[in-house]
Design a protein around this motif. Structure first.
Motif: not given
Length: 523
Positions: A330, A362-364, A366-367, A370, A403, A406, A409, A413, A456
């Motif tokens: 990560d 992580s979700d962060q 992926l954000h 995006n 994580l 994924r 997820s 994205s 996932e």
């Protein structure tokens, strides 16, 4: 001009588009439709069999595969201890062939061996001290050699560690044979590759049928080299001698950084597509660059820093090449995003940057993907958790483990998404089986039965698209990925209907026939 009827043809356009008949002319699909409209008495009756667009393994290591096919699989379920490894190496076709013939193996993972340790030079010397022996670890980053291999590579107790790699030593200072990370393994590989160019070409050609038997018609070579042999020249010779899969080469950036003339090429069969940058190592080797320390107290190996990644991206922009970035940990992935997400993309037909593996996402992150200006692809390998679940459980915290890989997820994205094998870089006897990979992506089950982050999972049609349409777009295989008029007549016939069988049977699907340019080349 063959016409095929009574087929279950997955077009690769989306998750639900099928046809039952198609016509091929001069190597291309010229018509797709329904069997009840065909009156041709010479039409080929496929009797309900399932047809897919030819599969694309957009991240693999064909040169390693070519070497592995005449080497020894040191992987489960065949090899589960160092003792069994020694027995398998003695049964190698290369054993006893003379002092200049290397005995090769691949796929060991010390966590899966009964002894729970890495084999050493002493173990391999039990097999032979006169023939050089080289074995890849499962991640293909690290390796081990016997005393003869170390001698040919010029490695002694006084040899300095190469940048980004580590030479293992016994307590008394002698090299123990373990070459940790790519830079160290390359010392043995260059000695091994000093054998004949003709031999490498022969191995490549011999590997062609292996790909076709797996339904793979196009590949991304992720370890393009300039030394000791230029990969493009090796592939050119192999294609001339009969190597059939379409190939896109990605050169390791360190080997081309000073090459002012490197440019992408556009030939359908063989082309230069991009550069490869290593950010870190592997999770199973405890060398992926992570934010949370491993049980050994270390956070992994950071191979490329921000400044060097900037240089690589600038080089790719100037040379109009795609960047494929190996990033498993990560911390490594976050560094890639920090450096690149606000940059303008320079390719219009493909994502400018591919993040290979994206193992802990992580979700962060992926954000950030995006919201980024940059265009990304996420190319991942669920076969890793399938084969290496124990290592991931052992080396990652529970929060990190949630994580990994994924797929659902990633697919949701804005990044392009594809499955691939990274073969032979995982401890499984069939490391580039598309159907084992699809099984893992759909069921989220590991080989040991462990259920890995089931939320996932993706559907079977989505997994097939991740081996056909989507990697074609990511890797620039413009005439592959779908079966529609104007596209290459590259397709496969399966031994069962992958869309209707129970999920447990996915890993057992086999290819009955592979067709390239409208000609049957396997089956």
């Amino acid at each position: 001009m063959p016409t095929f009827i009574n087929a279950n043809i997955f077009l690769g356009l989306d998750t639900s588009s099928f046809a039952t008949a198609m016509t091929v002319t001069n190597g291309q699909i010229t018509w797709i439709g329904n069997t009840n409209t065909v009156s041709d008495p010479t039409a080929i009756d496929l009797r309900g069999q399932t047809v897919l667009p030819g599969l694309i393994d957009v991240h693999t290591h064909p040169k390693y595969i070519a070497d592995a096919l005449h080497g020894v699989a040191c992987t489960p379920p065949n090899v589960n201890s160092i003792a069994e490894m020694k027995t398998a190496l003695r049964q190698s076709p290369q054993f006893g062939k003379g002092k200049k013939v290397w005995i090769e193996g691949w796929g060991f993972d010390e966590t899966k061996l009964a002894e729970h340790r890495t084999p050493t030079v002493n173990d391999l010397d039990d097999v032979s001290t006169t023939q050089p022996i080289f074995i890849y670890r499962s991640d293909c980053h690290s390796s081990v050699g016997n005393s003869k291999a170390l001698e040919l590579a010029g490695i002694s107790r006084d040899t300095s560690d190469p940048k980004g790699g580590f030479i293992g030593h016994f307590a008394d200072g002698r090299p123990n044979g373990y070459m940790k990370e790519v830079a160290a393994s390359q010392l043995l590989i260059r000695a091994k590759s000093a054998q004949s160019f003709a031999g490498d070409v022969e191995n490549m050609v011999a590997s062609s049928d292996h790909y076709l038997a797996n339904g793979i018609v196009a590949i991304g070579e992720m370890m393009g080299r300039k030394k000791p042999t230029d990969s493009f020249k090796l592939y050119q010779a192999a294609v001339e001698a009969g190597f059939k899969p379409k190939t896109a080469i990605y050169y390791v950036y360190d080997e081309v950084a000073e090459d002012k003339a490197l440019q992408p090429t556009s030939e359908e069969q063989l082309r230069i597509a991009g550069i490869k940058v290593f950010m870190d190592g592997s999770i199973s080797g405890e060398t992926a660059d992570n934010q949370v320390p491993y049980p050994n107290g270390q956070t992994g190996v950071a191979i490329t820093n921000a400044a060097k990644l900037h240089q690589a991206v600038d080089y790719a922009r100037q040379h109009h090449l795609q960047v494929a970035v190996h990033a498993m940990g990560d911390a490594a992935i976050q560094l890639v995003l920090n450096v690149t997400r606000e940059l303008a993309p320079w390719l219009e037909d493909r994502p400018a940057i591919r993040i290979e593996h994206a193992s802990i996402l992580s979700d962060q992150m992926l954000h950030q993907i995006n919201e980024a200006t940059m265009t990304y692809a996420l190319v991942t390998q669920p076969i890793f958790f399938f084969a290496e679940d124990e290592s991931y459980r052992q080396y990652l915290s529970p929060a990190q483990f949630k994580l990994i890989y994924r797929d659902r997820s990633m697919l949701a994205s804005k990044a392009a998404f594809a499955l691939s094998s990274d073969a032979p870089c995982t401890p499984w006897a069939e490391p580039d089986s598309p159907f084992v990979n699809i099984y893992a992506a759909v069921t989220r089950k590991a080989a040991n039965g462990d259920l890995v982050n089931p939320a996932e999972s993706i559907s079977v049609p989505e997994a097939v698209l991740a081996y056909t349409n989507w990697p074609a777009k990511i890797g620039g295989f413009k005439h592959n990925g779908t079966l529609q008029p104007g596209m290459a007549a590259d397709f496969i016939v399966l031994d069962r209907n992958i869309f209707s069988i129970p999920a447990e049977g996915l890993k057992d699907v086999r290819v009955k026939e592979t067709w390239l340019n409208g000609r049957k080349v396997f089956g």
